[in-house]
Motif scaffolding. Structure first.
Motif, PDB file in Angstrom:
ATOM      1  N   UNK A  44     -46.797  22.153 -80.590  1.00 37.92           N
ATOM      2  CA  UNK A  44     -45.796  22.900 -79.752  1.00 37.92           C
ATOM      3  C   UNK A  44     -46.472  24.047 -78.905  1.00 37.92           C
ATOM      4  N   UNK A  45     -47.070  24.970 -79.609  1.00 34.56           N
ATOM      5  CA  UNK A  45     -47.724  25.866 -78.956  1.00 34.56           C
ATOM      6  C   UNK A  45     -48.817  25.592 -77.938  1.00 34.56           C
ATOM      7  N   UNK A  46     -49.564  24.419 -78.226  1.00 35.73           N
ATOM      8  CA  UNK A  46     -50.466  23.929 -77.223  1.00 35.73           C
ATOM      9  C   UNK A  46     -49.673  23.293 -75.930  1.00 35.73           C
ATOM     10  N   UNK A  47     -49.037  22.646 -76.185  1.00 33.90           N
ATOM     11  CA  UNK A  47     -48.292  22.130 -75.053  1.00 33.90           C
ATOM     12  C   UNK A  47     -47.620  23.272 -74.165  1.00 33.90           C
ATOM     13  N   UNK A  48     -46.809  24.335 -74.852  1.00 30.46           N
ATOM     14  CA  UNK A  48     -46.164  25.375 -74.186  1.00 30.46           C
ATOM     15  C   UNK A  48     -47.519  26.232 -73.563  1.00 30.46           C
ATOM     16  N   UNK A  49     -48.410  26.223 -74.148  1.00 28.13           N
ATOM     17  CA  UNK A  49     -49.520  26.814 -73.459  1.00 28.13           C
ATOM     18  C   UNK A  49     -49.970  26.455 -72.018  1.00 28.13           C
ATOM     19  N   UNK A  50     -50.188  24.882 -71.997  1.00 28.69           N
ATOM     20  CA  UNK A  50     -50.495  24.293 -71.173  1.00 28.69           C
ATOM     21  C   UNK A  50     -49.276  24.227 -69.866  1.00 28.69           C
ATOM     22  N   UNK A  51     -48.215  24.113 -70.255  1.00 30.03           N
ATOM     23  CA  UNK A  51     -46.954  23.883 -69.319  1.00 30.03           C
ATOM     24  C   UNK A  51     -46.978  25.258 -68.822  1.00 30.03           C
ATOM     25  N   UNK A  52     -46.998  26.315 -69.423  1.00 28.59           N
ATOM     26  CA  UNK A  52     -46.829  27.575 -69.018  1.00 28.59           C
ATOM     27  C   UNK A  52     -47.872  27.807 -68.127  1.00 28.59           C
ATOM     28  N   UNK A  53     -49.184  27.518 -68.239  1.00 24.41           N
ATOM     29  CA  UNK A  53     -50.137  27.807 -67.294  1.00 24.41           C
ATOM     30  C   UNK A  53     -49.778  27.079 -66.002  1.00 24.41           C
ATOM     31  N   UNK A  54     -49.221  25.833 -66.067  1.00 23.69           N
ATOM     32  CA  UNK A  54     -48.865  25.293 -64.686  1.00 23.69           C
ATOM     33  C   UNK A  54     -47.763  26.250 -64.040  1.00 23.69           C
ATOM     34  N   UNK A  55     -46.938  26.609 -64.733  1.00 22.41           N
ATOM     35  CA  UNK A  55     -45.616  27.528 -64.218  1.00 22.41           C
ATOM     36  C   UNK A  55     -46.030  28.753 -63.704  1.00 22.41           C
ATOM     37  N   UNK A  85     -37.932  37.571 -58.611  1.00 21.67           N
ATOM     38  CA  UNK A  85     -39.243  37.248 -58.797  1.00 21.67           C
ATOM     39  C   UNK A  85     -39.867  38.426 -59.580  1.00 21.67           C
ATOM     40  N   UNK A  86     -41.175  38.083 -60.359  1.00 21.30           N
ATOM     41  CA  UNK A  86     -41.844  39.263 -60.987  1.00 21.30           C
ATOM     42  C   UNK A  86     -42.509  40.078 -59.975  1.00 21.30           C
ATOM     43  N   UNK A  87     -42.742  39.655 -58.667  1.00 20.33           N
ATOM     44  CA  UNK A  87     -43.649  40.390 -57.693  1.00 20.33           C
ATOM     45  C   UNK A  87     -44.761  39.625 -57.893  1.00 20.33           C
ATOM     46  N   UNK A  88     -45.190  38.864 -58.367  1.00 21.48           N
ATOM     47  CA  UNK A  88     -46.437  38.071 -58.485  1.00 21.48           C
ATOM     48  C   UNK A  88     -46.320  36.709 -59.665  1.00 21.48           C
ATOM     49  N   UNK A  89     -47.471  36.279 -60.089  1.00 19.70           N
ATOM     50  CA  UNK A  89     -47.298  35.188 -60.985  1.00 19.70           C
ATOM     51  C   UNK A  89     -46.357  35.449 -62.289  1.00 19.70           C
ATOM     52  N   UNK A  90     -45.877  34.372 -63.025  1.00 12.19           N
ATOM     53  CA  UNK A  90     -45.332  34.548 -64.255  1.00 12.19           C
ATOM     54  C   UNK A  90     -46.441  34.541 -65.187  1.00 12.19           C
ATOM     55  N   UNK A  91     -46.026  34.706 -66.381  1.00 10.83           N
ATOM     56  CA  UNK A  91     -46.878  34.680 -67.600  1.00 10.83           C
ATOM     57  C   UNK A  91     -46.455  34.102 -69.028  1.00 10.83           C
ATOM     58  N   UNK A  92     -45.381  33.117 -68.555  1.00 11.10           N
ATOM     59  CA  UNK A  92     -45.106  32.379 -70.014  1.00 11.10           C
ATOM     60  C   UNK A  92     -46.255  31.957 -70.959  1.00 11.10           C
ATOM     61  N   UNK A  93     -47.378  31.402 -70.440  1.00 12.75           N
ATOM     62  CA  UNK A  93     -48.470  31.000 -71.466  1.00 12.75           C
ATOM     63  C   UNK A  93     -48.892  32.047 -72.418  1.00 12.75           C
ATOM     64  N   UNK A  94     -48.631  33.183 -71.757  1.00 12.13           N
ATOM     65  CA  UNK A  94     -48.906  34.312 -72.639  1.00 12.13           C
ATOM     66  C   UNK A  94     -48.344  34.305 -73.828  1.00 12.13           C
ATOM     67  N   UNK A  95     -47.233  33.943 -73.878  1.00 10.65           N
ATOM     68  CA  UNK A  95     -46.055  33.955 -75.128  1.00 10.65           C
ATOM     69  C   UNK A  95     -46.142  32.583 -75.764  1.00 10.65           C
ATOM     70  N   UNK A  96     -47.043  31.643 -75.515  1.00  9.32           N
ATOM     71  CA  UNK A  96     -46.994  30.215 -76.070  1.00  9.32           C
ATOM     72  C   UNK A  96     -46.988  30.301 -77.470  1.00  9.32           C
ATOM     73  N   UNK A  97     -47.890  30.930 -78.254  1.00 11.45           N
ATOM     74  CA  UNK A  97     -48.201  30.805 -79.550  1.00 11.45           C
ATOM     75  C   UNK A  97     -47.137  31.661 -80.195  1.00 11.45           C
ATOM     76  N   UNK A  98     -46.674  32.860 -79.888  1.00  9.87           N
ATOM     77  CA  UNK A  98     -45.723  33.744 -80.208  1.00  9.87           C
ATOM     78  C   UNK A  98     -44.317  32.894 -80.428  1.00  9.87           C
ATOM     79  N   UNK A  99     -43.695  32.171 -79.308  1.00  6.99           N
ATOM     80  CA  UNK A  99     -42.716  31.603 -79.195  1.00  6.99           C
ATOM     81  C   UNK A  99     -42.709  30.297 -80.195  1.00  6.99           C
ATOM     82  N   UNK A 100     -43.916  29.811 -80.240  1.00  5.67           N
ATOM     83  CA  UNK A 100     -43.935  28.731 -81.073  1.00  5.67           C
ATOM     84  C   UNK A 100     -43.751  29.069 -82.710  1.00  5.67           C
ATOM     85  N   UNK A 101     -44.354  30.131 -82.921  1.00  4.95           N
ATOM     86  CA  UNK A 101     -44.553  30.569 -84.312  1.00  4.95           C
ATOM     87  C   UNK A 101     -42.854  31.230 -84.602  1.00  4.95           C
TER      88      UNK A 101
END
Length: 125
Positions: A44-55, A85-101
């Protein structure tokens, strides 16, 4: 259409997107027979990291006319003609491992702990 910039509100909304993706990944993997535990959390963490990177626009997406970048925004409920907007790109991928944990430790107890790993504070909701 106008774009409103509010990083704090955006952050809370993108966290909800991350939690929703995590929830759906958990459901799909459990349906496919992946048992709870460390392996499920890693997948789940790996998938969210990759999906988050796309988003987040940090992973290249090939469109029909060449590379394209995704810029995540949210419809602003108080204004039908505005995007948040955040005024720039989002950063969901930075949360991937923390969210999954966090999600994995609460999954099965009916809890989805809403936690901002960026700021280290709990979000209401």
């Amino acid at each position: 259409m106008k774009v409103l910039v509010d990083e704090d509100k955006f952050d809370a909304l993108q966290m909800e997107v991350g939690l929703a993706i995590t929830h759906e990944l958990h459901k799909a993997l459990k349906t496919a027979g992946v048992a709870d535990g460390e392996r499920l959390k890693e997948i789940v963490a790996g998938a969210l990291l990759h999906i988050g990177s796309i988003l987040d626009g940090s992973a290249e997406v090939k469109g029909p006319d060449g590379p394209m970048r995704v810029v995540l925004t949210f419809h602003e409920d108080q204004d039908d003609d505005a995007l948040l907007s955040a005024g720039g790109p989002s950063w969901i991928h930075e949360y991937a491992h923390g969210i999954a944990e966090n999600y994995s430790s609460n999954f099965g107890r009916g809890a989805r702990d809403r936690y901002s790993f960026r700021r280290g504070t709990r979000n209401s909701g």
